[in-house]
Design an enzyme around this catalytic site. Sequence first.
Site, PDB file in Angstrom:
ATOM      1  N   LYS A   1      29.044 -38.046 -36.438  1.00  0.00           N
ATOM      2  CA  LYS A   1      28.268 -36.828 -36.223  1.00  0.00           C
ATOM      3  C   LYS A   1      27.458 -36.908 -34.922  1.00  0.00           C
ATOM      4  O   LYS A   1      27.184 -35.887 -34.289  1.00  0.00           O
ATOM      5  CB  LYS A   1      27.384 -36.541 -37.440  1.00  0.00           C
ATOM      6  CG  LYS A   1      28.192 -36.110 -38.665  1.00  0.00           C
ATOM      7  CD  LYS A   1      28.975 -34.819 -38.394  1.00  0.00           C
ATOM      8  CE  LYS A   1      29.718 -34.284 -39.599  1.00  0.00           C
ATOM      9  NZ  LYS A   1      30.407 -33.006 -39.313  1.00  0.00           N
TER      10      LYS A   1
ATOM     11  N   TYR B   1      29.764 -42.632 -40.506  1.00  0.00           N
ATOM     12  CA  TYR B   1      29.578 -41.175 -40.650  1.00  0.00           C
ATOM     13  C   TYR B   1      28.556 -40.699 -39.621  1.00  0.00           C
ATOM     14  O   TYR B   1      28.779 -39.694 -38.924  1.00  0.00           O
ATOM     15  CB  TYR B   1      29.133 -40.812 -42.075  1.00  0.00           C
ATOM     16  CG  TYR B   1      28.908 -39.317 -42.234  1.00  0.00           C
ATOM     17  CD1 TYR B   1      29.975 -38.424 -42.153  1.00  0.00           C
ATOM     18  CD2 TYR B   1      27.622 -38.794 -42.411  1.00  0.00           C
ATOM     19  CE1 TYR B   1      29.780 -37.046 -42.259  1.00  0.00           C
ATOM     20  CE2 TYR B   1      27.417 -37.419 -42.520  1.00  0.00           C
ATOM     21  CZ  TYR B   1      28.497 -36.551 -42.437  1.00  0.00           C
ATOM     22  OH  TYR B   1      28.298 -35.186 -42.532  1.00  0.00           O
TER      23      TYR B   1
HETATM   24  P1  NDP Z   1      33.105 -29.755 -48.395  1.00  0.00           P
HETATM   25  O1  NDP Z   1      33.691 -31.048 -48.866  1.00  0.00           O
HETATM   26  O2  NDP Z   1      32.722 -28.751 -49.440  1.00  0.00           O
HETATM   27  O3  NDP Z   1      34.084 -29.054 -47.357  1.00  0.00           O
HETATM   28  C1  NDP Z   1      34.784 -29.790 -46.384  1.00  0.00           C
HETATM   29  C2  NDP Z   1      35.847 -28.900 -45.755  1.00  0.00           C
HETATM   30  O4  NDP Z   1      36.508 -29.643 -44.733  1.00  0.00           O
HETATM   31  C3  NDP Z   1      36.909 -28.474 -46.762  1.00  0.00           C
HETATM   32  O5  NDP Z   1      37.232 -27.112 -46.563  1.00  0.00           O
HETATM   33  C4  NDP Z   1      38.091 -29.369 -46.434  1.00  0.00           C
HETATM   34  O6  NDP Z   1      39.299 -28.662 -46.689  1.00  0.00           O
HETATM   35  C5  NDP Z   1      37.915 -29.575 -44.919  1.00  0.00           C
HETATM   36  N1  NDP Z   1      38.541 -30.824 -44.498  1.00  0.00           N
HETATM   37  C6  NDP Z   1      38.181 -32.082 -44.825  1.00  0.00           C
HETATM   38  N2  NDP Z   1      39.057 -32.964 -44.307  1.00  0.00           N
HETATM   39  C7  NDP Z   1      39.983 -32.229 -43.639  1.00  0.00           C
HETATM   40  C8  NDP Z   1      41.144 -32.573 -42.910  1.00  0.00           C
HETATM   41  N3  NDP Z   1      41.547 -33.849 -42.758  1.00  0.00           N
HETATM   42  N4  NDP Z   1      41.875 -31.581 -42.348  1.00  0.00           N
HETATM   43  C9  NDP Z   1      41.491 -30.288 -42.495  1.00  0.00           C
HETATM   44  N5  NDP Z   1      40.402 -29.899 -43.169  1.00  0.00           N
HETATM   45  C10 NDP Z   1      39.658 -30.870 -43.749  1.00  0.00           C
HETATM   46  O7  NDP Z   1      31.827 -30.150 -47.522  1.00  0.00           O
HETATM   47  P2  NDP Z   1      30.780 -29.274 -46.671  1.00  0.00           P
HETATM   48  O8  NDP Z   1      31.082 -27.848 -46.757  1.00  0.00           O
HETATM   49  O9  NDP Z   1      29.451 -29.736 -47.051  1.00  0.00           O
HETATM   50  O10 NDP Z   1      31.086 -29.846 -45.214  1.00  0.00           O
HETATM   51  C11 NDP Z   1      31.357 -29.031 -44.106  1.00  0.00           C
HETATM   52  C12 NDP Z   1      30.821 -29.699 -42.856  1.00  0.00           C
HETATM   53  O11 NDP Z   1      29.400 -29.811 -42.975  1.00  0.00           O
HETATM   54  C13 NDP Z   1      31.326 -31.121 -42.642  1.00  0.00           C
HETATM   55  O12 NDP Z   1      31.599 -31.295 -41.270  1.00  0.00           O
HETATM   56  C14 NDP Z   1      30.152 -31.993 -43.071  1.00  0.00           C
HETATM   57  O13 NDP Z   1      30.147 -33.231 -42.421  1.00  0.00           O
HETATM   58  C15 NDP Z   1      28.996 -31.126 -42.635  1.00  0.00           C
HETATM   59  N6  NDP Z   1      27.722 -31.389 -43.264  1.00  0.00           N
HETATM   60  C16 NDP Z   1      27.577 -31.324 -44.624  1.00  0.00           C
HETATM   61  C17 NDP Z   1      26.345 -31.574 -45.202  1.00  0.00           C
HETATM   62  C18 NDP Z   1      26.136 -31.590 -46.668  1.00  0.00           C
HETATM   63  O14 NDP Z   1      25.107 -32.126 -47.122  1.00  0.00           O
HETATM   64  N7  NDP Z   1      27.035 -31.009 -47.479  1.00  0.00           N
HETATM   65  C19 NDP Z   1      25.172 -31.849 -44.367  1.00  0.00           C
HETATM   66  C20 NDP Z   1      25.451 -31.938 -42.968  1.00  0.00           C
HETATM   67  C21 NDP Z   1      26.670 -31.680 -42.449  1.00  0.00           C
HETATM   68  P3  NDP Z   1      40.629 -29.291 -47.333  1.00  0.00           P
HETATM   69  O15 NDP Z   1      40.207 -30.373 -48.277  1.00  0.00           O
HETATM   70  O16 NDP Z   1      41.286 -28.113 -48.002  1.00  0.00           O
HETATM   71  O17 NDP Z   1      41.384 -29.761 -46.156  1.00  0.00           O
HETATM   72  C1  8X3 Z   2      25.556 -34.784 -44.618  1.00  0.00           C
HETATM   73  C2  8X3 Z   2      24.126 -35.045 -44.890  1.00  0.00           C
HETATM   74  O1  8X3 Z   2      22.347 -36.850 -45.128  1.00  0.00           O
HETATM   75  O2  8X3 Z   2      24.403 -37.144 -46.390  1.00  0.00           O
HETATM   76  O3  8X3 Z   2      25.845 -34.827 -43.280  1.00  0.00           O
HETATM   77  O4  8X3 Z   2      24.376 -37.468 -44.023  1.00  0.00           O
HETATM   78  S1  8X3 Z   2      23.822 -36.714 -45.103  1.00  0.00           S
END
Ligand code: NDP
Ligand code: 8X3
Length: 249
Positions: free
Chosen positions: A154, A150
């Site tokens: 990133k 992961y």
């Molecule tokens: P969620 O799981 O709530 O949202 C993830 C989104 O990505 C969903 O809308 C999902 O839609 C979409 N997605 C996942 N896989 C696919 C795929 N194969 N094709 C198309 N769409 C996809 O998580 P977050 O909102 O937290 O995550 C959003 C971004 O933020 C990510 O890139 C994550 O790595 C990043 N992030 C999150 C953090 C956290 O702590 N939450 C911290 C740092 C970064 P669907 O399932 O409908 O396809």
């Molecule tokens: C999501 C935050 O700390 O779980 O990117 O990697 S962490």
Amino acid sequence: MKRTVFITGATSGIGMATAKILASDYRLILCGRRQDRLNEIENELNKLTDVKTLQFDVRDKDAVFNAVESLDDEWKSIDILINNAGNAHGLAPFDEAELDDLISMIDINVKGLIYVSKAVIPFLKKSNNSHIVNISSIAGKEVYPNGATYCASKAAVESLSKGMRFDLLPYGVKVSNVAPGAVETEFSLVRFKGDKEKAENVYKGFDPLVAEDIANAIAYLLNQPEHVQLADITVFPKAQASGTNFFKK
Ligand code: NDP
Ligand code: 8X3
């Protein structure tokens, strides 16, 4: 005329919150795999702005290009791309982790972002006020135990943000990288394959960020004067100081 924003991963978490926050000022193209969620958000936001939804899996190169190509000319005038779709799959030592999980993270978080960017950038180049926002993570800046792939995915997003900024300079496309810390969304539920208890444990003992906090940061960087390019924003909850340092009550 409102500018048009293309958001991947708009069916949940950060992407959905961003769509909601931008709805009054922008036209929205909202993407994800879950059609029911796309319908719900379209029904909610089309009271505020024009909304188009595209259902595709970012892992499927042809589906990505076909979806973008399916837009009519009016919707192809895309000004802003928010590369947000992504997830972690599993949290385990590299040698024990499921290979399919590791492949998924590279396919979604890295290759998917590349496919979407390659499909959308030709339209961004035609805009005179265009912007790419890539959602990275603190995991792209630091590596933590059990998160090698992961974190690698990133770190690739971080490099793609920097590289795109170089290469799109002549076209006036701004590129911003947003690196959140812990945000309570469906992220941990996906990481732990639906195990609610494990997911909720991640956020116990401190106030994590909520999706709207990151959406606010995205709105802030989009709302800068035309000549200002915010290159990189890291957002932590107050109780977090690095990828692994939390002050928990
Ligand atoms: P969620 O799981 O709530 O949202 C993830 C989104 O990505 C969903 O809308 C999902 O839609 C979409 N997605 C996942 N896989 C696919 C795929 N194969 N094709 C198309 N769409 C996809 O998580 P977050 O909102 O937290 O995550 C959003 C971004 O933020 C990510 O890139 C994550 O790595 C990043 N992030 C999150 C953090 C956290 O702590 N939450 C911290 C740092 C970064 P669907 O399932 O409908 O396809
Ligand atoms: C999501 C935050 O700390 O779980 O990117 O990697 S962490």
